[in-house]
Each structure stands twice: as C-alpha cells, then as structure tokens.
Design an enzyme around this catalytic site. Structure first.
Site, PDB file in Angstrom:
ATOM      1  N   GLU A  19       0.849  -1.201   0.000  1.00 29.76           N
ATOM      2  CA  GLU A  19       0.000   0.000   0.000  1.00 29.76           C
ATOM      3  C   GLU A  19       0.883   1.250   0.000  1.00 29.76           C
ATOM      4  OE1 GLU A  19      -3.573   0.868   2.759  1.00 29.76           O
ATOM      5  OE2 GLU A  19      -2.043   2.298   3.403  1.00 29.76           O
ATOM      6  N   ASP A 107     -12.215   7.046   6.690  1.00 27.89           N
ATOM      7  CA  ASP A 107     -12.070   7.603   8.035  1.00 27.89           C
ATOM      8  C   ASP A 107     -11.813   9.092   7.919  1.00 27.89           C
ATOM      9  OD1 ASP A 107     -12.383   5.628   9.899  1.00 27.89           O
ATOM     10  OD2 ASP A 107     -10.292   4.985   9.835  1.00 27.89           O
ATOM     11  N   HIS A 148     -14.165  -3.690  13.999  1.00 29.73           N
ATOM     12  CA  HIS A 148     -14.038  -2.256  13.693  1.00 29.73           C
ATOM     13  C   HIS A 148     -14.307  -1.454  14.973  1.00 29.73           C
ATOM     14  CE1 HIS A 148     -15.238   1.701  12.165  1.00 29.73           C
ATOM     15  NE2 HIS A 148     -14.353   1.431  11.218  1.00 29.73           N
ATOM     16  N   GLN A 175      -7.065  -4.725   8.069  1.00 29.37           N
ATOM     17  CA  GLN A 175      -6.357  -3.709   8.844  1.00 29.37           C
ATOM     18  C   GLN A 175      -5.106  -4.376   9.421  1.00 29.37           C
ATOM     19  OE1 GLN A 175      -5.364  -0.760   9.330  1.00 29.37           O
ATOM     20  NE2 GLN A 175      -7.470  -0.003   9.522  1.00 29.37           N
TER      21      GLN A 175
HETATM   22  P1  FAD Z   1     -17.780  -0.373   6.729  1.00 25.89           P
HETATM   23  O1  FAD Z   1     -17.679  -1.707   6.113  1.00 25.89           O
HETATM   24  O2  FAD Z   1     -18.858   0.532   6.254  1.00 25.89           O
HETATM   25  O3  FAD Z   1     -17.873  -0.580   8.301  1.00 25.89           O
HETATM   26  C1  FAD Z   1     -17.818   0.535   9.197  1.00 25.89           C
HETATM   27  C2  FAD Z   1     -18.601   0.198  10.466  1.00 25.89           C
HETATM   28  O4  FAD Z   1     -19.975   0.115  10.136  1.00 25.89           O
HETATM   29  C3  FAD Z   1     -18.247  -1.153  11.099  1.00 25.89           C
HETATM   30  O5  FAD Z   1     -18.299  -1.018  12.494  1.00 25.89           O
HETATM   31  C4  FAD Z   1     -19.334  -2.082  10.608  1.00 25.89           C
HETATM   32  O6  FAD Z   1     -19.575  -3.164  11.509  1.00 25.89           O
HETATM   33  C5  FAD Z   1     -20.511  -1.140  10.542  1.00 25.89           C
HETATM   34  N1  FAD Z   1     -21.511  -1.553   9.545  1.00 25.89           N
HETATM   35  C6  FAD Z   1     -21.253  -1.999   8.290  1.00 25.89           C
HETATM   36  N2  FAD Z   1     -22.410  -2.281   7.653  1.00 25.89           N
HETATM   37  C7  FAD Z   1     -23.416  -1.988   8.531  1.00 25.89           C
HETATM   38  C8  FAD Z   1     -24.832  -2.044   8.471  1.00 25.89           C
HETATM   39  N3  FAD Z   1     -25.469  -2.466   7.375  1.00 25.89           N
HETATM   40  N4  FAD Z   1     -25.543  -1.635   9.562  1.00 25.89           N
HETATM   41  C9  FAD Z   1     -24.927  -1.193  10.688  1.00 25.89           C
HETATM   42  N5  FAD Z   1     -23.566  -1.119  10.792  1.00 25.89           N
HETATM   43  C10 FAD Z   1     -22.828  -1.510   9.740  1.00 25.89           C
HETATM   44  N6  FAD Z   1      -9.524   4.940   5.091  1.00 25.89           N
HETATM   45  C11 FAD Z   1      -9.431   6.024   4.283  1.00 25.89           C
HETATM   46  O7  FAD Z   1      -9.953   7.083   4.638  1.00 25.89           O
HETATM   47  N7  FAD Z   1      -8.764   5.961   3.080  1.00 25.89           N
HETATM   48  C12 FAD Z   1      -8.184   4.815   2.627  1.00 25.89           C
HETATM   49  O8  FAD Z   1      -7.598   4.782   1.550  1.00 25.89           O
HETATM   50  C13 FAD Z   1      -8.267   3.645   3.455  1.00 25.89           C
HETATM   51  N8  FAD Z   1      -7.723   2.476   3.064  1.00 25.89           N
HETATM   52  C14 FAD Z   1      -7.892   1.348   3.837  1.00 25.89           C
HETATM   53  C15 FAD Z   1      -7.382   0.125   3.386  1.00 25.89           C
HETATM   54  C16 FAD Z   1      -7.537  -1.031   4.163  1.00 25.89           C
HETATM   55  C17 FAD Z   1      -6.990  -2.346   3.648  1.00 25.89           C
HETATM   56  C18 FAD Z   1      -8.194  -0.959   5.426  1.00 25.89           C
HETATM   57  C19 FAD Z   1      -8.340  -2.179   6.270  1.00 25.89           C
HETATM   58  C20 FAD Z   1      -8.699   0.255   5.876  1.00 25.89           C
HETATM   59  C21 FAD Z   1      -8.564   1.417   5.093  1.00 25.89           C
HETATM   60  N9  FAD Z   1      -9.091   2.650   5.501  1.00 25.89           N
HETATM   61  C22 FAD Z   1      -8.966   3.759   4.694  1.00 25.89           C
HETATM   62  C23 FAD Z   1      -9.756   2.774   6.787  1.00 25.89           C
HETATM   63  C24 FAD Z   1     -11.287   2.559   6.680  1.00 25.89           C
HETATM   64  O9  FAD Z   1     -11.865   3.532   5.869  1.00 25.89           O
HETATM   65  C25 FAD Z   1     -11.833   2.622   8.097  1.00 25.89           C
HETATM   66  O10 FAD Z   1     -11.467   1.492   8.820  1.00 25.89           O
HETATM   67  C26 FAD Z   1     -13.317   2.933   8.192  1.00 25.89           C
HETATM   68  O11 FAD Z   1     -13.599   3.379   9.529  1.00 25.89           O
HETATM   69  C27 FAD Z   1     -14.197   1.728   7.934  1.00 25.89           C
HETATM   70  O12 FAD Z   1     -14.160   1.399   6.646  1.00 25.89           O
HETATM   71  P2  FAD Z   1     -14.928   0.086   6.113  1.00 25.89           P
HETATM   72  O13 FAD Z   1     -14.808   0.159   4.643  1.00 25.89           O
HETATM   73  O14 FAD Z   1     -14.470  -1.138   6.796  1.00 25.89           O
HETATM   74  O15 FAD Z   1     -16.413   0.449   6.593  1.00 25.89           O
END
Ligand code: FAD
Length: 290
Positions: A19, A107, A148, A175
């Site tokens: 990354e 985030d 998360h 993560q």
């Molecule tokens: P989601 O999958 O939407 O989950 C977020 C929260 O919502 C979780 O607690 C989940 O349990 C909950 N949730 C999901 N679906 C539902 C539902 N239907 N109802 C109720 N709750 C629900 N961040 C950046 O800003 N830029 C980046 O480029 C970036 N790259 C990343 C790359 C990797 C490999 C990883 C692991 C993380 C990265 N992040 C990045 C961080 C990421 O954006 C954060 O961890 C963010 O807080 C959650 O993203 P997510 O896509 O997992 O969210």
C-alpha cells in the site's frame, strides 16, 4: 500485463502486495517505488483521503503505477460523497483502464476532528454495490481482525456486517494487526457465515513509535503489552525500534504463511527499508515472481 484483476491473481497463488499513499515528496517516493517494485509485487494499492482530499493525487498515482506496468488498486471511500461524484470517479477509472477498486467507507482525517459530512452512502457494502453497477471491476473491501472500532466490542455483529460486505465483494484486505489469532478468528467467523473469499492479511512493520501509536489508535489495532514494553525500552534508539519492527513483522508474516494465507499485504507508509528487510527475511528476493 495479461491478468488485470486482483481476484484472478489471488486465485493463482499467494500474493505479495504493497500500500502507498499519494506522496508529497515525489523524488523520494520514486526511489521507494523503484526499490519495492524490484520485488515484483502482484498488486499495489493507493489510499484515498476520505473526504476526497487526495482525489486527483490518488488518481494520478494509480494511473502512473499502471503506466509503470504494476497492477494498481484504487482505494475509493464513500464517506462524505454524493452518489454522482462516486459514479463519475469510477467511470474515470474505467476509462483509464483501471479494473481494481478497494471499496471503503473512509475515516475522517485527524484534522477533521473525528467527523465527516454525511454522504449518500452510509456503509462500504453500498459502495461495493455501486462499483458493481458501474462496471466490471474486481472489488476488494477492508476487514478488521480485532473488530471495527465502531462496533463497540460486539465482534459477532461486526462479523455479520463484514460477511455481508465480503459476500458482495471479491476479496478483503485486513487492517494491520499483531496477533495471528485475531486474523484466524476473523477468517473462521466469515467462514462460519458461509463466506470463504480470500482475506489478505495486512502487515505494518513498525518504523517509529509515534507513528504506530497514532495508527493503532485510529484503526483500533491493539499493541500487545509485551511489544509495547519492548518498544518503550528502545524508545531512545530509532534504529533499535526499526529492528524490533522488522523482527515482529517477519515473525507475524512467517506464522501467517504457515496458515496458508492468500497473500501478504504490506502497509509501506511510503518507506522501503523495513519492508525490504522483512521480505528478505522471508526469502522474497528482488526480481522474484511467485
Ligand atoms: P464499513 O464496512 O462501512 O464498516 C464501518 C462500520 O460500520 C463497522 O463497524 C461495521 O460493523 C458497521 N456496519 C457496516 N455495515 C453496517 C450495516 N449495514 N448496519 C450497521 N452497521 C454496519 N480509510 C481512508 O480514509 N482511506 C483509505 O484509503 C483507506 N484504506 C484502507 C485500506 C484497508 C486495507 C483498510 C483495512 C482500511 C482502510 N481505511 C482507509 C480505513 C477505513 O476507511 C476505516 O477502517 C473505516 O472506519 C471503515 O471502513 P470500512 O470500509 O471497513 O467500513
């Protein structure tokens, strides 16, 4: 390049991937990239500032990496975006020949004080659906071995959400984490929910103490107490901190390889030395192709 989709590359055997984030110092980054590209990673991913702060720079780096014959994955975050903005961004990637998207919620940057304006999509799973609707992309998602931070410790509910998201996607990248058991619990939890798609573990070799505490705080990753104590004891010696980081990442990667993980994804922090050292310890020499 013949195979252009990450899920196809993953199906062919264990991957090595990195990354990057859009660099501020392009000259320094080009040296880092040259050194890490020599390891012939199967794919490389580029982060996206959640509110669109790096939209152009992410796009430019992704297309530059493709021009350099690497297989780039563009991170896209739905937070704080309108649906039409996301559709426009995805169409642009299609037009530029980019076939791999990591679909994320995003985030807020620390400077945003922990909040972002609402967007049209609430969760990453909705972005996966949107990406599918726009075009024939290979779609990855984030997974969180320790749950998360928003799940408030309810790992089972978090796993339900993660499973629904990965079911809709092609693969996940985790993560960073330090205990192999957290990764295994995640994979077993997904499998118990009928989802067996590849979950590529993310590894961050610790480079500096301040950086790891900041990142761990943001991501919810736990720094095991014995590791925290080792780092504290070496706090005055930057080289020793780096050596500990390399040892810990090597040991974690070896344990993961013994579990037949689908690949190893390194959070490079746009630095090469520690990642190169870990890869050398793993026998991944420059110029190799698994
Ligand atoms: P989601 O999958 O939407 O989950 C977020 C929260 O919502 C979780 O607690 C989940 O349990 C909950 N949730 C999901 N679906 C539902 C539902 N239907 N109802 C109720 N709750 C629900 N961040 C950046 O800003 N830029 C980046 O480029 C970036 N790259 C990343 C790359 C990797 C490999 C990883 C692991 C993380 C990265 N992040 C990045 C961080 C990421 O954006 C954060 O961890 C963010 O807080 C959650 O993203 P997510 O896509 O997992 O969210």
């Amino acid at each position: 390049m013949t195979v252009a989709k990450v899920h196809q590359v993953l199906a062919a055997g264990p991957t090595l991937s990195f990354e990057f984030w859009p660099p501020r110092d392009e000259q320094r980054f080009s040296r880092v990239l040259e050194e890490l590209a020599a390891l012939r990673p199967h794919f490389v991913s580029v982060t996206y500032g959640a509110a669109g702060s790096t939209r152009e720079r992410t796009h430019d780096l992704v297309t530059d990496l493709r021009a350099a014959s690497l297989l780039p994955v563009a991170h896209v975050c739905c937070a704080a975006h309108r649906r039409d903005e996301l559709v426009g961004l995805l169409h642009r990637y299609r037009h530029d020949g980019i076939e791999n998207i990591l679909a994320l919620r995003g985030d807020p940057p620390l400077s945003a004080g922990g909040a972002l304006p609402e967007g049209d999509l609430r969760y990453a799973v909705e972005l996966v659906e949107l990406v599918r609707a726009v075009g024939d992309f290979s779609v990855g998602v984030a997974a969180h071995p320790e749950g998360h931070p928003d799940c408030d410790g309810d790992l089972e509910v978090d796993l339900d959400h993660a499973a629904a998201k990965l079911y809709a996607a092609d693969y996940a990248i985790t993560q960073f984490f330090f205990r192999v058991e957290d990764y295994l619990r995640l994979v077993e939890g997904l499998s118990a929910r009928g989802v067996d798609k590849p979950v590529v573990p993310g590894i961050m070799p610790i480079d500096r103490i301040g950086q790891v505490s900041r990142m761990a705080e943001m991501s919810g990753a736990t720094l095991p107490p014995e590791l925290a104590a080792r780092l504290d004891a070496a706090a005055h010696d930057a080289d020793e901190v780096r050596r500990i980081g390399i040892d810990v990442a090597t040991e974690l990667a070896q344990k993961l390889q013994a579990e037949d993980v689908p690949g190893l994804h390194f959070y490079t922090m746009n630095r090469s030395a520690s990642v190169l050292a870990v890869c050398a310890n793993l026998g991944l020499a420059p110029g190799r192709r698994a």
